[in-house]
Scaffold this active site. Structure first.
Site, PDB file in Angstrom:
ATOM      1  N   ASP A   7       0.865  -1.189   0.000  1.00  0.00           N
ATOM      2  CA  ASP A   7       0.000   0.000   0.000  1.00  0.00           C
ATOM      3  C   ASP A   7       0.898   1.234   0.000  1.00  0.00           C
ATOM      4  O   ASP A   7       2.074   1.155   0.359  1.00  0.00           O
ATOM      5  CB  ASP A   7      -0.931   0.026   1.223  1.00  0.00           C
ATOM      6  CG  ASP A   7      -1.873   1.234   1.188  1.00  0.00           C
ATOM      7  OD1 ASP A   7      -2.418   1.534   0.111  1.00  0.00           O
ATOM      8  OD2 ASP A   7      -2.043   1.896   2.223  1.00  0.00           O
ATOM      9  N   SER A   8       0.307   2.366  -0.358  1.00  0.00           N
ATOM     10  CA  SER A   8       1.059   3.620  -0.300  1.00  0.00           C
ATOM     11  C   SER A   8       1.463   3.937   1.138  1.00  0.00           C
ATOM     12  O   SER A   8       2.399   4.683   1.363  1.00  0.00           O
ATOM     13  CB  SER A   8       0.205   4.766  -0.843  1.00  0.00           C
ATOM     14  OG  SER A   8      -0.973   4.872  -0.069  1.00  0.00           O
ATOM     15  N   TYR A  39      -0.858   8.609  -2.508  1.00  0.00           N
ATOM     16  CA  TYR A  39      -0.825   8.395  -3.955  1.00  0.00           C
ATOM     17  C   TYR A  39      -2.026   9.066  -4.638  1.00  0.00           C
ATOM     18  O   TYR A  39      -1.993   9.319  -5.828  1.00  0.00           O
ATOM     19  CB  TYR A  39      -0.896   6.895  -4.272  1.00  0.00           C
ATOM     20  CG  TYR A  39       0.405   6.137  -4.187  1.00  0.00           C
ATOM     21  CD1 TYR A  39       1.502   6.633  -3.492  1.00  0.00           C
ATOM     22  CD2 TYR A  39       0.520   4.898  -4.805  1.00  0.00           C
ATOM     23  CE1 TYR A  39       2.682   5.910  -3.411  1.00  0.00           C
ATOM     24  CE2 TYR A  39       1.694   4.173  -4.741  1.00  0.00           C
ATOM     25  CZ  TYR A  39       2.774   4.671  -4.047  1.00  0.00           C
ATOM     26  OH  TYR A  39       3.935   3.945  -3.982  1.00  0.00           O
ATOM     27  N   GLY A  40      -3.079   9.296  -3.864  1.00  0.00           N
ATOM     28  CA  GLY A  40      -4.363   9.713  -4.439  1.00  0.00           C
ATOM     29  C   GLY A  40      -4.356  11.046  -5.145  1.00  0.00           C
ATOM     30  O   GLY A  40      -5.295  11.376  -5.853  1.00  0.00           O
ATOM     31  N   CYS A  70      -4.173  -1.434  -2.240  1.00  0.00           N
ATOM     32  CA  CYS A  70      -4.271   0.003  -2.479  1.00  0.00           C
ATOM     33  C   CYS A  70      -5.160   0.183  -3.701  1.00  0.00           C
ATOM     34  O   CYS A  70      -4.802  -0.264  -4.803  1.00  0.00           O
ATOM     35  CB  CYS A  70      -2.873   0.575  -2.752  1.00  0.00           C
ATOM     36  SG  CYS A  70      -2.877   2.327  -3.169  1.00  0.00           S
ATOM     37  N   ASN A  71      -6.312   0.801  -3.514  1.00  0.00           N
ATOM     38  CA  ASN A  71      -7.231   1.000  -4.641  1.00  0.00           C
ATOM     39  C   ASN A  71      -6.656   1.946  -5.676  1.00  0.00           C
ATOM     40  O   ASN A  71      -6.904   1.808  -6.865  1.00  0.00           O
ATOM     41  CB  ASN A  71      -8.557   1.571  -4.142  1.00  0.00           C
ATOM     42  CG  ASN A  71      -9.320   0.561  -3.337  1.00  0.00           C
ATOM     43  OD1 ASN A  71     -10.109  -0.189  -3.879  1.00  0.00           O
ATOM     44  ND2 ASN A  71      -9.084   0.503  -2.047  1.00  0.00           N
ATOM     45  N   THR A  72      -5.897   2.934  -5.194  1.00  0.00           N
ATOM     46  CA  THR A  72      -5.367   3.929  -6.110  1.00  0.00           C
ATOM     47  C   THR A  72      -4.399   3.267  -7.088  1.00  0.00           C
ATOM     48  O   THR A  72      -4.471   3.484  -8.298  1.00  0.00           O
ATOM     49  CB  THR A  72      -4.688   5.057  -5.321  1.00  0.00           C
ATOM     50  OG1 THR A  72      -5.629   5.534  -4.350  1.00  0.00           O
ATOM     51  CG2 THR A  72      -4.282   6.198  -6.216  1.00  0.00           C
ATOM     52  N   GLU A 162      -2.549   9.181   7.696  1.00  0.00           N
ATOM     53  CA  GLU A 162      -1.090   8.962   7.705  1.00  0.00           C
ATOM     54  C   GLU A 162      -0.426   9.816   8.786  1.00  0.00           C
ATOM     55  O   GLU A 162       0.584   9.423   9.366  1.00  0.00           O
ATOM     56  CB  GLU A 162      -0.488   9.297   6.332  1.00  0.00           C
ATOM     57  CG  GLU A 162      -0.805   8.283   5.246  1.00  0.00           C
ATOM     58  CD  GLU A 162      -0.079   6.951   5.431  1.00  0.00           C
ATOM     59  OE1 GLU A 162       1.114   6.952   5.742  1.00  0.00           O
ATOM     60  OE2 GLU A 162      -0.736   5.897   5.264  1.00  0.00           O
ATOM     61  N   CYS A 194     -11.038   2.728  -0.682  1.00  0.00           N
ATOM     62  CA  CYS A 194      -9.661   3.076  -0.310  1.00  0.00           C
ATOM     63  C   CYS A 194      -9.367   2.276   0.947  1.00  0.00           C
ATOM     64  O   CYS A 194     -10.175   2.266   1.882  1.00  0.00           O
ATOM     65  CB  CYS A 194      -9.541   4.570  -0.030  1.00  0.00           C
ATOM     66  SG  CYS A 194      -7.960   5.045   0.723  1.00  0.00           S
ATOM     67  N   THR A 195      -8.221   1.610   0.970  1.00  0.00           N
ATOM     68  CA  THR A 195      -7.952   0.702   2.091  1.00  0.00           C
ATOM     69  C   THR A 195      -7.645   1.440   3.395  1.00  0.00           C
ATOM     70  O   THR A 195      -7.576   0.818   4.451  1.00  0.00           O
ATOM     71  CB  THR A 195      -6.818  -0.277   1.752  1.00  0.00           C
ATOM     72  OG1 THR A 195      -5.669   0.475   1.325  1.00  0.00           O
ATOM     73  CG2 THR A 195      -7.244  -1.232   0.656  1.00  0.00           C
ATOM     74  N   HIS A 196      -7.471   2.759   3.323  1.00  0.00           N
ATOM     75  CA  HIS A 196      -7.354   3.525   4.572  1.00  0.00           C
ATOM     76  C   HIS A 196      -8.729   3.691   5.245  1.00  0.00           C
ATOM     77  O   HIS A 196      -8.801   3.868   6.459  1.00  0.00           O
ATOM     78  CB  HIS A 196      -6.795   4.927   4.312  1.00  0.00           C
ATOM     79  CG  HIS A 196      -5.307   4.984   4.085  1.00  0.00           C
ATOM     80  ND1 HIS A 196      -4.701   4.491   2.964  1.00  0.00           N
ATOM     81  CD2 HIS A 196      -4.307   5.507   4.857  1.00  0.00           C
ATOM     82  CE1 HIS A 196      -3.387   4.708   3.033  1.00  0.00           C
ATOM     83  NE2 HIS A 196      -3.130   5.325   4.178  1.00  0.00           N
TER      84      HIS A 196
HETATM   85  N1  DGL Z   1      -4.896   3.029   0.641  1.00  0.00           N
HETATM   86  C1  DGL Z   1      -4.796   3.686  -0.643  1.00  0.00           C
HETATM   87  C2  DGL Z   1      -6.012   3.318  -1.478  1.00  0.00           C
HETATM   88  O1  DGL Z   1      -6.606   2.278  -1.213  1.00  0.00           O
HETATM   89  C3  DGL Z   1      -4.548   5.133  -0.372  1.00  0.00           C
HETATM   90  C4  DGL Z   1      -4.120   5.908  -1.512  1.00  0.00           C
HETATM   91  C5  DGL Z   1      -3.329   7.148  -1.213  1.00  0.00           C
HETATM   92  O2  DGL Z   1      -2.170   7.005  -0.824  1.00  0.00           O
HETATM   93  O3  DGL Z   1      -3.862   8.237  -1.464  1.00  0.00           O
HETATM   94  O4  DGL Z   1      -6.398   4.003  -2.388  1.00  0.00           O
END
Ligand code: DGL
Length: 270
Positions: A7-8, A39-40, A70-72, A162, A194-196
């Site tokens: 993940d990011s 990353y978003g 990470c979905n992004t 974060e 988003c996994t966050h």
């Molecule tokens: N957990 C990432 C996701 O699922 C976060 C992306 C990010 O870093 O903005 O999209």
């Protein structure tokens, strides 16, 4: 026989926790690219370059199979990676498809033509890059017809998580839910793309109100990975040790991971 998980930053830990519970005998190497999160707000090229570098690091740990938790990265880079970059003896899988299969009530690998499904109004909460990619709508259209998707780019939420600022994260989630409800007052389902966001799932659920089914990825990804490994046990790589790696400051990342996961998590430098 380790599996890599990327993940990011911290968000993928929500997926890791569910996957470890479902597959307690499999070692996982987790890599958070905290130095480059979020990353978003990045471009697709940037996300591709950062994600491929991280996946190579996990291959070096003996993980032939890497899950992009990470979905992004799944939305902006995975298709290009699979089509142009991943060698034949490795696999990189994303977290989007298991969730869309759940929303559209499909069994794993059901490739029959798109059909009408029970849910008609879906709210998607995701990062700006995921929303801009329209990957959710694209994957949904392969499986379902007549589903109205309203997407809310949730700027700022990943940064707040974060940085360990739960109060700011909660305020931002509530304002993003309000913004979405102005455009779609009564969604039947909400997708936390988003996994966050599972770290804030209770806030999303509270702000959405009763009667909205909230889909969150961790348990869906765990089931689909268990199914995949049963069919492809050869994809368990040579690595044997579970580790937490970060491109950021291991001490700070460990502190925030422990705060959010409510259990001790110790990161090492990647
Ligand atoms: N957990 C990432 C996701 O699922 C976060 C992306 C990010 O870093 O903005 O999209």
């Amino acid at each position: 026989m380790a599996v890599g998980m990327f993940d990011s930053g911290l968000g993928g830990l929500t997926v890791l926790a569910a996957v470890q519970k479902r597959l307690p005998d499999v070692p996982f190497v987790y890599l958070g690219d905290n130095a480059h999160a979020p990353y978003g707000v990045r471009t697709p090229d940037d996300i591709f370059n950062l994600t491929t570098a991280a996946v190579e690091r996990l291959w070096a740990e003996g993980c032939d199979l890497v899950i992009l938790a990470c979905n992004t990265a799944s939305a902006a880079a995975l298709k290009r990676m699979q089509e142009t970059w991943v060698p034949a003896d490795k696999r990189v899988l994303g977290v989007f498809v298991p969730m869309i299969e759940a929303v559209t009530e499909r069994q794993w690998g059901d490739n029959s033509p798109p059909r009408e499904v029970a849910v008609k109004h879906v709210a998607l909460f995701a990062t700006p890059a995921t929303v801009a990619s329209r990957a959710f709508q694209r994957e949904l259209a392969f499986r379902a017809i007549g589903v109205d998707v309203e997407a809310q780019p949730c700027g700022g939420v990943v940064d707040a998580i974060e940085q360990g600022d739960e109060i700011l994260a909660e305020a931002l989630v509530r304002s993003h839910v309000e913004a979405l409800k102005r455009r779609m007052p009564q969604p039947q389902a909400a997708v936390l793309g988003c996994t966050h966001y599972p770290l804030m799932e209770h806030v999303f659920a509270d702000a959405l109100g009763p009667g909205v089914k909230v889909y969150s990825q961790p348990s869906l990804v765990a089931e689909s990975l268990a199914d995949y490994l049963q069919r492809r046990p050869d994809m368990l790589g040579a690595g044997k040790v579970s580790r937490f790696l970060t491109t950021g400051d291991p001490r700070a990342v460990s502190t925030r991971a422990t705060q959010f996961m409510r259990r001790p998590v110790a990161f090492e430098a990647a």
